[in-house]
Design an enzyme around this catalytic site. Structure first.
Site, mmCIF file in Angstrom:
data_model
loop_
_atom_site.group_PDB
_atom_site.id
_atom_site.type_symbol
_atom_site.label_atom_id
_atom_site.label_comp_id
_atom_site.label_asym_id
_atom_site.label_seq_id
_atom_site.Cartn_x
_atom_site.Cartn_y
_atom_site.Cartn_z
ATOM 1 N N SER A 1 -4.207 -4.580 3.792
ATOM 2 C CA SER A 1 -4.556 -4.535 5.219
ATOM 3 C C SER A 1 -5.748 -5.439 5.538
ATOM 4 C CB SER A 1 -4.902 -3.102 5.617
ATOM 5 O OG SER A 1 -3.872 -2.224 5.242
ATOM 6 N N GLY A 2 -6.835 -5.294 4.779
ATOM 7 C CA GLY A 2 -8.051 -6.045 5.075
ATOM 8 C C GLY A 2 -7.905 -7.514 4.710
ATOM 9 N N CYS B 1 -1.057 0.207 2.287
ATOM 10 C CA CYS B 1 -0.546 0.783 3.535
ATOM 11 C C CYS B 1 0.949 0.529 3.675
ATOM 12 C CB CYS B 1 -1.319 0.187 4.715
ATOM 13 S SG CYS B 1 -0.598 0.601 6.298
ATOM 14 N N CYS C 1 0.619 4.420 3.985
ATOM 15 C CA CYS C 1 0.903 4.903 5.353
ATOM 16 C C CYS C 1 2.358 4.765 5.772
ATOM 17 C CB CYS C 1 0.077 4.124 6.377
ATOM 18 S SG CYS C 1 -1.492 3.488 5.809
ATOM 19 N N LYS D 1 5.063 6.627 3.613
ATOM 20 C CA LYS D 1 4.760 8.057 3.762
ATOM 21 C C LYS D 1 5.195 8.579 5.118
ATOM 22 C CE LYS D 1 1.094 9.195 5.682
ATOM 23 N NZ LYS D 1 -0.365 9.192 5.848
ATOM 24 N N TYR E 1 -5.816 14.610 2.204
ATOM 25 C CA TYR E 1 -4.686 14.430 3.113
ATOM 26 C C TYR E 1 -3.410 14.045 2.382
ATOM 27 C CZ TYR E 1 -5.136 9.263 3.261
ATOM 28 O OH TYR E 1 -5.169 7.933 2.946
ATOM 29 N N GLU F 1 -0.083 16.206 2.757
ATOM 30 C CA GLU F 1 1.088 15.573 3.376
ATOM 31 C C GLU F 1 2.305 15.691 2.462
ATOM 32 O OE1 GLU F 1 -1.209 12.281 6.163
ATOM 33 O OE2 GLU F 1 -0.528 11.660 4.195
ATOM 34 N N HIS G 1 2.395 18.299 33.472
ATOM 35 C CA HIS G 1 3.125 19.500 33.085
ATOM 36 C C HIS G 1 4.622 19.227 33.010
ATOM 37 C CE1 HIS G 1 3.699 23.789 32.743
ATOM 38 N NE2 HIS G 1 4.630 23.727 33.674
ATOM 39 N N GLU H 1 -1.423 18.739 27.972
ATOM 40 C CA GLU H 1 -2.101 19.266 29.166
ATOM 41 C C GLU H 1 -3.140 20.321 28.782
ATOM 42 O OE1 GLU H 1 0.168 21.774 31.987
ATOM 43 O OE2 GLU H 1 1.739 21.855 30.478
HETATM 44 C C1 LIG Z 1 -0.147 7.680 0.036
HETATM 45 C C2 LIG Z 1 -1.127 7.044 0.974
HETATM 46 C C3 LIG Z 1 -1.046 7.306 2.330
HETATM 47 C C4 LIG Z 1 -1.939 6.720 3.208
HETATM 48 N N1 LIG Z 1 -1.831 7.023 4.532
HETATM 49 C C5 LIG Z 1 -2.682 6.458 5.413
HETATM 50 C C6 LIG Z 1 -2.550 6.740 6.800
HETATM 51 O O1 LIG Z 1 -1.686 7.514 7.220
HETATM 52 N N2 LIG Z 1 -3.398 6.116 7.655
HETATM 53 C C7 LIG Z 1 -4.373 5.240 7.214
HETATM 54 O O2 LIG Z 1 -5.096 4.692 8.039
HETATM 55 N N3 LIG Z 1 -4.541 4.989 5.894
HETATM 56 C C8 LIG Z 1 -3.706 5.569 4.992
HETATM 57 N N4 LIG Z 1 -3.844 5.283 3.657
HETATM 58 C C9 LIG Z 1 -4.972 4.420 3.215
HETATM 59 C C10 LIG Z 1 -4.662 2.949 3.436
HETATM 60 O O3 LIG Z 1 -3.455 2.624 2.797
HETATM 61 C C11 LIG Z 1 -5.804 2.117 2.889
HETATM 62 O O4 LIG Z 1 -7.005 2.526 3.494
HETATM 63 C C12 LIG Z 1 -5.610 0.621 3.177
HETATM 64 O O5 LIG Z 1 -4.406 0.159 2.643
HETATM 65 C C13 LIG Z 1 -6.783 -0.167 2.585
HETATM 66 O O6 LIG Z 1 -6.563 -1.533 2.757
HETATM 67 P P1 LIG Z 1 -7.274 -2.580 1.782
HETATM 68 O O7 LIG Z 1 -6.992 -3.929 2.356
HETATM 69 O O8 LIG Z 1 -8.653 -2.198 1.533
HETATM 70 O O9 LIG Z 1 -6.529 -2.431 0.374
HETATM 71 P P2 LIG Z 1 -5.013 -2.378 -0.032
HETATM 72 O O10 LIG Z 1 -4.113 -2.236 1.126
HETATM 73 O O11 LIG Z 1 -4.925 -1.365 -1.109
HETATM 74 O O12 LIG Z 1 -4.736 -3.820 -0.632
HETATM 75 C C14 LIG Z 1 -5.331 -4.263 -1.818
HETATM 76 C C15 LIG Z 1 -4.383 -5.253 -2.480
HETATM 77 O O13 LIG Z 1 -5.068 -5.935 -3.497
HETATM 78 C C16 LIG Z 1 -4.184 -6.173 -4.590
HETATM 79 N N5 LIG Z 1 -5.007 -6.433 -5.753
HETATM 80 C C17 LIG Z 1 -5.881 -5.589 -6.359
HETATM 81 N N6 LIG Z 1 -6.531 -6.224 -7.353
HETATM 82 C C18 LIG Z 1 -6.053 -7.507 -7.367
HETATM 83 C C19 LIG Z 1 -6.363 -8.648 -8.157
HETATM 84 N N7 LIG Z 1 -7.293 -8.631 -9.109
HETATM 85 N N8 LIG Z 1 -5.679 -9.785 -7.925
HETATM 86 C C20 LIG Z 1 -4.714 -9.847 -6.944
HETATM 87 N N9 LIG Z 1 -4.413 -8.797 -6.166
HETATM 88 C C21 LIG Z 1 -5.087 -7.642 -6.366
HETATM 89 C C22 LIG Z 1 -3.381 -4.875 -4.643
HETATM 90 O O14 LIG Z 1 -2.160 -5.062 -5.332
HETATM 91 C C23 LIG Z 1 -3.202 -4.579 -3.164
HETATM 92 O O15 LIG Z 1 -1.995 -5.117 -2.675
HETATM 93 C C24 LIG Z 1 -2.952 5.834 2.728
HETATM 94 C C25 LIG Z 1 -3.046 5.563 1.367
HETATM 95 C C26 LIG Z 1 -2.151 6.155 0.499
HETATM 96 C C27 LIG Z 1 -2.268 5.855 -0.962
#
Ligand SMILES: Cc1cc2nc3c(=O)[nH]c(=O)nc-3n(C[C@H](O)[C@H](O)[C@H](O)COP(=O)(O)OP(=O)(O)OC[C@H]3O[C@@H](n4cnc5c(N)ncnc54)[C@H](O)[C@@H]3O)c2cc1C
Length: 449
Positions: free
Chosen positions: A15-16, A43, A48, A51, A179, A183, A438, A443
């Site tokens: 995501s980030g 995610c 997310c 799930k 959570y 869930e 309503h 509400e």
């Molecule tokens: C089961 C579950 C349900 C969730 N439900 C929700 C929800 O309902 N709502 C919500 O807001 N959040 C939810 N989250 C949390 C959400 O998924 C995370 O907060 C979000 O994905 C964080 O984003 P990020 O960019 O920090 O890391 P990530 O999305 O985890 O991305 C990190 C990426 O880096 C890659 N990576 C790691 N190390 C290396 C490396 N050395 N070289 C190359 N690639 C690498 C990984 O493979 C991964 O793809 C959930 C998480 C889980 C596990």
């Protein structure tokens, strides 16, 4: 001036990382990104999105039961086919993986489908052996499920594997109280599994308002989810028939078909080489950053779960955006962490924003709490004895709403809109001034007493 292969190298396409890479490229930077698994990150691939799709699939169990009271004639036993749902969900995940990849490519972000580690303040080593350089490196490697250490832990799965199960287990033991644990307890229960949730304390979802989480506990127990508190794993052994024998402290052993461990997620920094650039980590292994997401090394930034600020997708996305605007658009931007709404997609779901009643009492002293404890109209006709609970917490002096918490059908959908009002520091009187829409559940928010 030193010349680098790229202006920005992002490690981790979740995501980030994806947001930071795309926006930085749009600001004119030459960007590359490395992803060791699948573009989209937790995610999209194993969090997310899959799930929530399982939550939708699980909800049909209740809707089909309730349908009879609404005049629908259905077979006594509706059959559920797990492989159909699993494969459809995984196909959707693949589609999104493609969409995220396209987005990056259409912004001319070069994608390396391999692991990357930090070799120095401006150098990244790719698993294929190549070293590339960049003026800035962004660590966006996310977090990873924490696995406790006890005999037989290798027989347990985490949320990483749970979306790929061969078949639906008959008996599931879930360890954790956050959570993800709650869930999946709901999801497996709706799929007719016998669910036991174990936790080392007797509090679930401790960051949520106590009345709301107590309501979930009560509803879950009434439905038949078995909670075992003050329990810790001693060992897991595989039986001859492939089932698992679980021994835990303070409780009788049990045989189950699946053990899911969901006891938290740790920042994904191990083996990342951050020491090569003098990047400081905290005691949990999270990258220590300032308000602009800059680490202790001037050319290395970090966003998302790896910084262990707020582990949620929209927060990681905002941090990625703020990073790109700060570093590549000459517009120093910080993220506002106040009033971040969050939800638990349990059955029924719960959601909250702002302070819990306990937090507000500690911080403000004098507060006013308004609540509505009601049965949704649909549940009344369905003869489903489940009550929703909405709570509004206000500063007694100003009337300003400082927290809003709810459990009941569609709570997360309703709360997202109401969170705007809480963030805007509206008062209870502002809510009262709005005429009710309503008949809805929402509400109740303008009729609170
Ligand atoms: C089961 C579950 C349900 C969730 N439900 C929700 C929800 O309902 N709502 C919500 O807001 N959040 C939810 N989250 C949390 C959400 O998924 C995370 O907060 C979000 O994905 C964080 O984003 P990020 O960019 O920090 O890391 P990530 O999305 O985890 O991305 C990190 C990426 O880096 C890659 N990576 C790691 N190390 C290396 C490396 N050395 N070289 C190359 N690639 C690498 C990984 O493979 C991964 O793809 C959930 C998480 C889980 C596990």
């Amino acid at each position: 001036m030193a010349s680098y292969d790229y202006d920005l190298f992002v490690i981790g396409a979740g995501s980030g990382g994806v947001r930071a890479a795309r926006v930085s490229a749009a600001h004119g930077a030459r960007v590359a990104i490395a992803e060791e698994h699948k573009v989209g990150g937790t995610c999209v691939i194993r969090g997310c999105v899959p799930k929530k799709l399982l939550v939708y699939g699980a909800q049909f169990a209740e809707d089909l039961k309730d349908a009879k009271r609404f005049g629908w004639q259905l077979p006594e036993q509706c059959a559920f086919d797990w492989p159909t749902l699993r494969d459809n969900v995984l196909a959707e995940v693949e589609r999104l993986n493609g969409a995220y990849t396209d987005t990056l490519e259409s912004h001319d972000v070069e994608i390396f489908h391999e692991r990357a580690t930090v070799e120095g303040p401006h150098a990244v080593k790719l698993a294929s052996g190549k070293t590339v350089t960049a003026e800035y490196i962004l660590i966006a490697t996310g977090a990873w499920p924490y696995m406790p250490d006890f005999p037989g832990v290798e027989h347990a799965v985490t949320s990483n594997e749970v979306f790929h199960l061969e078949s639906m287990p008959r008996r599931v033991l879930i360890c954790g109280a956050g959570y993800i644990a709650n869930e999946f307890a709901g999801i497996f229960h709706e799929f007719s599994c016998q669910v036991t949730l174990i936790n080392r304390s007797d509090v679930i979802l401790r960051h949520y308002d106590h009345a709301i989480r107590d309501r979930l506990l009560q509803i879950s127990m009434t439905k038949g989810i078995d909670f075992r508190f003050h329990a810790e794993f001693e060992k897991i052994e595989k039986n001859d028939d492939g089932s698992l024998h679980v021994e835990m402290s303070g409780h009788t052993p049990m045989d189950v078909d699946l053990v899911l461990i969901a006891v938290g997620r740790v920042p994904h920094t191990s083996g990342l080489g951050l020491e090569n650039a003098g990047v400081e980590l905290d005691d949990k292994g999270a990258v220590v950053v300032d308000e602009y997401s800059k680490s202790s090394c001037d050319s290395i930034y970090a966003v998302g779960d790896v910084t262990d600020r707020v582990q949620l997708t929209p927060v990681a996305i905002r941090e990625g955006q703020a990073f790109a605007d700060t570093v590549f658009n000459d517009n120093p931007t910080t993220v506002d962490y106040d009033c971040i709404p969050s939800a638990v997609f349990s059955h029924p779901p719960m959601a909250g924003v702002g302070m819990t009643e306990g937090d507000a009492r500690n911080k403000l002293g004098s507060i006013k709490v308004y609540q509505s404890d009601f049965r949704a109209m649909k549940n009344v006709l369905a003869e489903r004895n489940e009550r929703a609970l909405y709570k509004m917490i206000c500063d007694a002096e100003t009337g300003c709403i400082v927290g809003l918490h709810m459990i009941g059908p569609d709570a997360p959908e309703i709360l997202q809109a109401a969170a705007v009002a809480v963030k805007a520091k509206l008062t209870k009187a502002d809510f009262d001034n709005v005429v009710a829409l309503h008949p809805t559940m929402a509400e109740e928010l303008v009729l609170l007493r």
